[in-house]
Design a protein around this motif. Structure first.
Motif, PDB file in Angstrom:
ATOM      1  N   SER A   1      -2.137   0.947  11.228  1.00  0.00           N
ATOM      2  CA  SER A   1      -2.769  -0.309  10.842  1.00  0.00           C
ATOM      3  C   SER A   1      -4.288  -0.283  10.989  1.00  0.00           C
ATOM      4  O   SER A   1      -4.866   0.539  11.716  1.00  0.00           O
ATOM      5  N   GLY A   2      -4.904  -1.255  10.321  1.00  0.00           N
ATOM      6  CA  GLY A   2      -6.329  -1.497  10.463  1.00  0.00           C
ATOM      7  C   GLY A   2      -6.722  -2.030  11.826  1.00  0.00           C
ATOM      8  O   GLY A   2      -7.921  -2.144  12.115  1.00  0.00           O
TER       9      GLY A   2
ATOM     10  N   TYR B   1       0.798  -1.215   0.000  1.00  0.00           N
ATOM     11  CA  TYR B   1       0.000   0.000   0.000  1.00  0.00           C
ATOM     12  C   TYR B   1       0.839   1.277   0.000  1.00  0.00           C
ATOM     13  O   TYR B   1       0.351   2.332  -0.411  1.00  0.00           O
ATOM     14  N   TYR B   2       2.080   1.201   0.488  1.00  0.00           N
ATOM     15  CA  TYR B   2       2.806   2.440   0.755  1.00  0.00           C
ATOM     16  C   TYR B   2       4.300   2.132   0.794  1.00  0.00           C
ATOM     17  O   TYR B   2       4.714   1.016   1.147  1.00  0.00           O
TER      18      TYR B   2
ATOM     19  N   SER C   1      -0.719  -5.380   2.957  1.00  0.00           N
ATOM     20  CA  SER C   1      -1.926  -6.027   3.477  1.00  0.00           C
ATOM     21  C   SER C   1      -1.598  -7.309   4.241  1.00  0.00           C
ATOM     22  O   SER C   1      -2.464  -7.843   4.940  1.00  0.00           O
TER      23      SER C   1
ATOM     24  N   GLU D   1      -4.194  -5.151   8.492  1.00  0.00           N
ATOM     25  CA  GLU D   1      -3.401  -4.651   7.377  1.00  0.00           C
ATOM     26  C   GLU D   1      -2.619  -3.411   7.805  1.00  0.00           C
ATOM     27  O   GLU D   1      -3.109  -2.586   8.570  1.00  0.00           O
TER      28      GLU D   1
ATOM     29  N   LYS E   1      -8.501  10.492   5.587  1.00  0.00           N
ATOM     30  CA  LYS E   1      -7.649   9.571   4.829  1.00  0.00           C
ATOM     31  C   LYS E   1      -6.161   9.892   4.923  1.00  0.00           C
ATOM     32  O   LYS E   1      -5.328   9.023   4.705  1.00  0.00           O
TER      33      LYS E   1
ATOM     34  N   GLN F   1     -10.015   2.170  11.959  1.00  0.00           N
ATOM     35  CA  GLN F   1      -8.729   1.882  11.336  1.00  0.00           C
ATOM     36  C   GLN F   1      -7.875   3.149  11.257  1.00  0.00           C
ATOM     37  O   GLN F   1      -8.367   4.210  10.882  1.00  0.00           O
TER      38      GLN F   1
ATOM     39  N   VAL G   1      -5.241   4.995   9.159  1.00  0.00           N
ATOM     40  CA  VAL G   1      -4.906   4.820   7.743  1.00  0.00           C
ATOM     41  C   VAL G   1      -3.677   5.603   7.305  1.00  0.00           C
ATOM     42  O   VAL G   1      -3.150   5.365   6.212  1.00  0.00           O
ATOM     43  N   ASN G   2      -3.207   6.541   8.152  1.00  0.00           N
ATOM     44  CA  ASN G   2      -1.995   7.273   7.776  1.00  0.00           C
ATOM     45  C   ASN G   2      -1.373   7.883   9.014  1.00  0.00           C
ATOM     46  O   ASN G   2      -2.054   8.098  10.030  1.00  0.00           O
TER      47      ASN G   2
ATOM     48  N   TRP H   1      -1.304   0.070   6.688  1.00  0.00           N
ATOM     49  CA  TRP H   1      -1.708   0.987   5.625  1.00  0.00           C
ATOM     50  C   TRP H   1      -0.618   1.977   5.226  1.00  0.00           C
ATOM     51  O   TRP H   1      -0.574   2.427   4.080  1.00  0.00           O
TER      52      TRP H   1
END
Length: 513
Positions: A114-115, A55-56, A72, A96, A188, A139, A141-142, A98
């Protein structure tokens, strides 16, 4: 635009090397990361090992031969490009991973989010004892380190909050609550202003928020994208300039002081996942899209975006056939605007009685003639010289999702409906102008008149086939003149060569032209 890198699988993210603007990192859904040399893009370094989509990724700011990736598969990996077969594996998250980043002051320290609703700070010399940041209820996400004080961390979450954590007192974060109350809204992305870390940028669904941490209850909000915003960041050399990217397939450069859009970058054919300024030369911008390409832009060349600087949502436009310096545009609010390219300020709005337009098309041979579909499903043909008397036409079976005017005869229209049918309509007052319905051999996704033969029409299908039809024979037989297997997937664009209609261009979801 300088060029693009063909990834193959869906590309999720990209980054410039902070010390070398000719080197780029991309990560992909195929579980690999690639290091590209823009001077020789045909031979990237490929990093393999993750057991799921990546993802990153990011370069170590102090040693660009080290790269961090997150996946993931619940792990993060730190790669040494001199020995890429033996990465450090960071395990422990229960969901996951992220995003992740190196501490800019100490690259033996890494942040992952993480999620599992947590963020973790890892010491690469002691991987078994990460600091776990708990408090988010959705979650995470960043996240990122404060570039001026790496004991301070920003995280953003699907719980509609961002949090500023002091690692010395990690149980008492500052909570930034976003105004959206819709359950589908999520935060996000977030980042510190690289020049003033008491200023923070966050991206929440359709808006960008700028927070002053000294007064976090009154953020400034940037609006303008036509779909979900998925990422934003400050210009590393001028934090009054902000980059955002969106599912509307555009990137925007904002002037923060004026709260206005400075540039719009158009060209991607699907939503944009990510964008970033080149650290050493912020006039260069990298964007990553669902269309499986990475594009490198030079904003110094982006001048044409000012043509559509308007307060309305433009859904279509056309050059006047008799004057290339005259452009007409139609907006979703139902207004038609005429532009003089020699003097953009000398534009005028034509008086119309249209409302809530979802689609609009100009007739190429007669741009004063417009076809529109309204939000209520009404299908009208308008004459700009007599705008008070539109012609209402039948919509057919199912919704209309595409119309095409005959390029030589503005009275003829190809209508494509959601029930897989295509129909040719004649809006003139001549006798025997009954609609011609083309046989539905498969679900039709696109269509076009032959510009050199008014009797021929091409249709494209979701199964990748193209059919060429004779309109004279279509009422007698279900067989097309020709059938071409042009793609393995949906064809979303089709056009004849205007000088040689025995040649056809197609573009499909399999990324093949």
């Amino acid at each position: 635009m300088y060029g693009f890198l063909r990834i193959g699988a869906r590309c999720e993210y990209g980054r410039f090397d902070p010390t070398n603007p000719n080197r780029v990192l991309t990560v992909s859904f195929d579980g690999t990361a690639r290091i590209w040399n823009l001077d020789n893009p045909s031979n990237p370094i490929i990093l393999k090992g993750h057991k799921g989509p990546i993802y990153y990724g990011s370069f170590d700011p102090k040693n660009s031969n080290r790269v961090l990736t997150v996946s993931s598969d619940g792990t993060a990996r730190v790669w040494n490009l001199d020995n890429p077969n033996n990465p450090l594996v960071l395990k422990g998250h229960e969901g996951e991973v992220w995003a992740g980043s190196f501490d800019p002051k100490n690259s033996n320290r890494v942040l992952t989010v993480s999620g599992d609703s947590t963020a973790r700070v890892w010491n690469l010399n002691q991987l078994d004892k990460p600091l776990i940041l708990k408090g988010h209820t959705g979650q995470v996400v960043n996240g990122s380190f404060d570039p001026k004080n790496s004991n301070r961390i920003l995280t953003v979450s699907e719980d509609r909050t961002a949090r500023i954590w002091n690692l010395n007192t990690p149980t008492q974060p500052i909570v930034l609550r976003h105004s959206c109350t819709n359950n589908s809204c999520t935060v996000k992305y977030g980042s510190f202003d690289p020049q003033d870390s008491n200023r923070v940028l966050t991206v929440e669904s359709g808006n960008v928020y700028i927070w002053n941490l000294n007064n976090p209850k009154q953020p400034q909000i940037l609006k303008g994208h036509q779909d979900e915003i998925v990422y934003g960041e400050f210009n590393p050399k001028d934090s009054n300039q902000i980059l955002t990217v969106s599912a509307d397939r555009t990137a925007r450069i904002w002037n923060f002081k004026k709260n206005t859009t400075q540039f719009i970058l158009r060209g991607h054919t699907q939503g944009i996942y990510f964008g970033t300024f080149a650290p050493k030369d912020p006039s260069k911008i990298l964007t990553v899209s669902n269309d499986s390409t990475v594009r490198i832009w030079d904003v110094r060349d982006v001048t044409s975006t000012e043509i559509i600087s308007s307060n309305t949502n433009i859904i279509n436009s056309i050059f006047a056939p008799d004057n290339p310096n005259r452009v007409l545009s139609i907006s979703s609010q139902g207004s038609v605007q005429e532009w003089n390219l020699n003097n953009l300020k000398d534009s005028k709005t034509l008086s119309m009685q249209m409302r809530s337009i979802t689609h609009g098309w100009f007739a190429p041979s007669e741009p004063n003639r417009i076809a529109t579909i309204s939000s209520k499903g009404k299908f009208h043909i308008w004459n700009l010289q007599k705008p008070d008397k539109p012609l209402e036409l039948p919509i057919g079976e199912g919704k209309i999702y595409e119309l095409r005017f005959d390029p030589k005869n503005a009275n003829r229209i190809l209508r494509i409906n959601s029930n897989s049918t295509a129909t040719v309509l004649d809006t003139s007052n001549k006798t025997n102008n009954k609609p011609i319905k083309l046989p539905a051999l498969s679900q039709i996704s696109e269509g076009e008149f032959d510009p050199n033969d008014p009797d021929r029409v091409a249709t494209a299908s979701v199964d990748g086939t193209v059919h060429i039809w004779s309109l004279k024979e279509a009422t007698k037989t279900s067989k097309p003149l020709y059938q071409i297997s042009a793609s393995q997937q949906l064809i979303w664009h089709l056009s004849f060569d205007p000088k040689n209609s025995n040649r056809i261009l197609t573009m499909g979801s399999d990324r093949v032209v």
